[in-house]
Design an enzyme around this catalytic site. Sequence first.
Site, mmCIF file in Angstrom:
data_model
loop_
_atom_site.group_PDB
_atom_site.id
_atom_site.type_symbol
_atom_site.label_atom_id
_atom_site.label_comp_id
_atom_site.label_asym_id
_atom_site.label_seq_id
_atom_site.Cartn_x
_atom_site.Cartn_y
_atom_site.Cartn_z
ATOM 1 N N ASP A 12 -1.060 39.339 27.398
ATOM 2 C CA ASP A 12 -0.120 38.370 27.227
ATOM 3 C C ASP A 12 -0.472 37.086 27.785
ATOM 4 O O ASP A 12 -0.237 36.104 26.951
ATOM 5 C CB ASP A 12 1.338 38.742 27.987
ATOM 6 C CG ASP A 12 2.624 38.454 27.376
ATOM 7 O OD1 ASP A 12 2.389 37.652 26.455
ATOM 8 O OD2 ASP A 12 3.532 39.146 27.324
ATOM 9 N N HIS A 194 10.128 38.324 30.031
ATOM 10 C CA HIS A 194 9.746 37.124 29.761
ATOM 11 C C HIS A 194 10.712 36.251 30.541
ATOM 12 O O HIS A 194 11.853 36.526 30.738
ATOM 13 C CB HIS A 194 9.546 36.604 28.386
ATOM 14 C CG HIS A 194 8.163 37.196 27.881
ATOM 15 N ND1 HIS A 194 7.008 36.325 27.862
ATOM 16 C CD2 HIS A 194 7.847 38.311 27.156
ATOM 17 C CE1 HIS A 194 6.084 37.006 27.186
ATOM 18 N NE2 HIS A 194 6.702 38.084 26.851
ATOM 19 N N TYR A 283 11.707 35.103 19.114
ATOM 20 C CA TYR A 283 10.471 35.542 19.191
ATOM 21 C C TYR A 283 9.442 34.593 20.108
ATOM 22 O O TYR A 283 9.201 33.298 19.723
ATOM 23 C CB TYR A 283 9.525 36.208 18.186
ATOM 24 C CG TYR A 283 8.200 37.044 18.795
ATOM 25 C CD1 TYR A 283 8.647 38.365 19.236
ATOM 26 C CD2 TYR A 283 7.173 36.871 18.046
ATOM 27 C CE1 TYR A 283 7.468 39.072 19.638
ATOM 28 C CE2 TYR A 283 6.226 37.604 18.259
ATOM 29 C CZ TYR A 283 6.198 38.781 18.920
ATOM 30 O OH TYR A 283 5.191 39.491 19.446
#
Length: 336
Positions: A12, A194, A283
């Site tokens: 990530d 997140h 997103y």
Amino acid sequence: MKPRITDTTLRDGSHAVSHSFSPEQVREIVGRLDEAGVPVIEISHGAGLFGSTIQQGFSVHSEFDLIKTAIETAKNSKIASLFVPGIGTSEELRQAVEMGIGAIRIAVHCTEADVTEQYFRLAKELGIEAVGFLMMSHTQPASVIAEQAKLMESYGADCVYVVDSAGALVPKGVRERVSALKEALSIEVGFHAHNNLGLAIGNSIAALEAGADQIDGTLRGLGAGAGNAPTEALVAALNKMEVDTGINLAVLMDVAEDVVAPLMPGPIIIDRDNLSSGYAGVYNSFLLHVRHAAEKFGVSPSEIMEELGKRQAIAGQEDWILDVAVELAEKKRLKV
């Protein structure tokens, strides 16, 4: 029960450094994470195996060279990779397993579990751990997420994650979704946070309180958008809660400060664009495309985010960004 923590700095976090990790950096980060006792280390292109494309961004170094370095470096940690059907193929999955990865994390939008069957079955045939990643989980109620997770379990998944790809969930929503999976499944449940709303640590704790077995973090929170739950802060918080992670916090803090921080092009912060993304539920990986479209057509990134959120734009629908930017620019012109 001790929660299993996966550090995904080298996957990530790849988004945040434009997929530029070098073998030397991988060797240093994996070595220190392994020393700290982190159970699982994920490494691949940010978009998963075979993600180095013009659409997703090219890697500076071959991801398989990086994976090879990680496998050679780790003494105790399991090396995992992300796999997105439609980006990666069975060939890349086989190659990664042949190199020695111990787990594959198969990621799809949270309504598309049915496309993962062949890859779960292949992973189990190849003898590795297979984890399901239900991305953009905020877009569907807990009951839908649970039904999709049950499909993954039937295909052979060892664990299924609720993935907050946009950083849009609040603790209540995390608890609902994790609880639903715990009730519906006989396998483990994970949560991937997140930080667009500043809730990555809080949501990860909420997930554990709801019964999650696995959670993710990245050193310094390095990741797409506003980043992830910082692994070192997550472990520190769990230590304060007297939750045993089996991870050496001092080593984590050192590698975060001495190795990862100097690699960062800038601090991972919740700026206006990242907050807009989380608030609208868009997103995280869309952000760069949104900024380019906003500049090209003279509109606000926040306006594009808001409209994309209304349309529930998901990975694979980047063309919506230009459509929305053009529409907003035209509305702005007509008002003038």
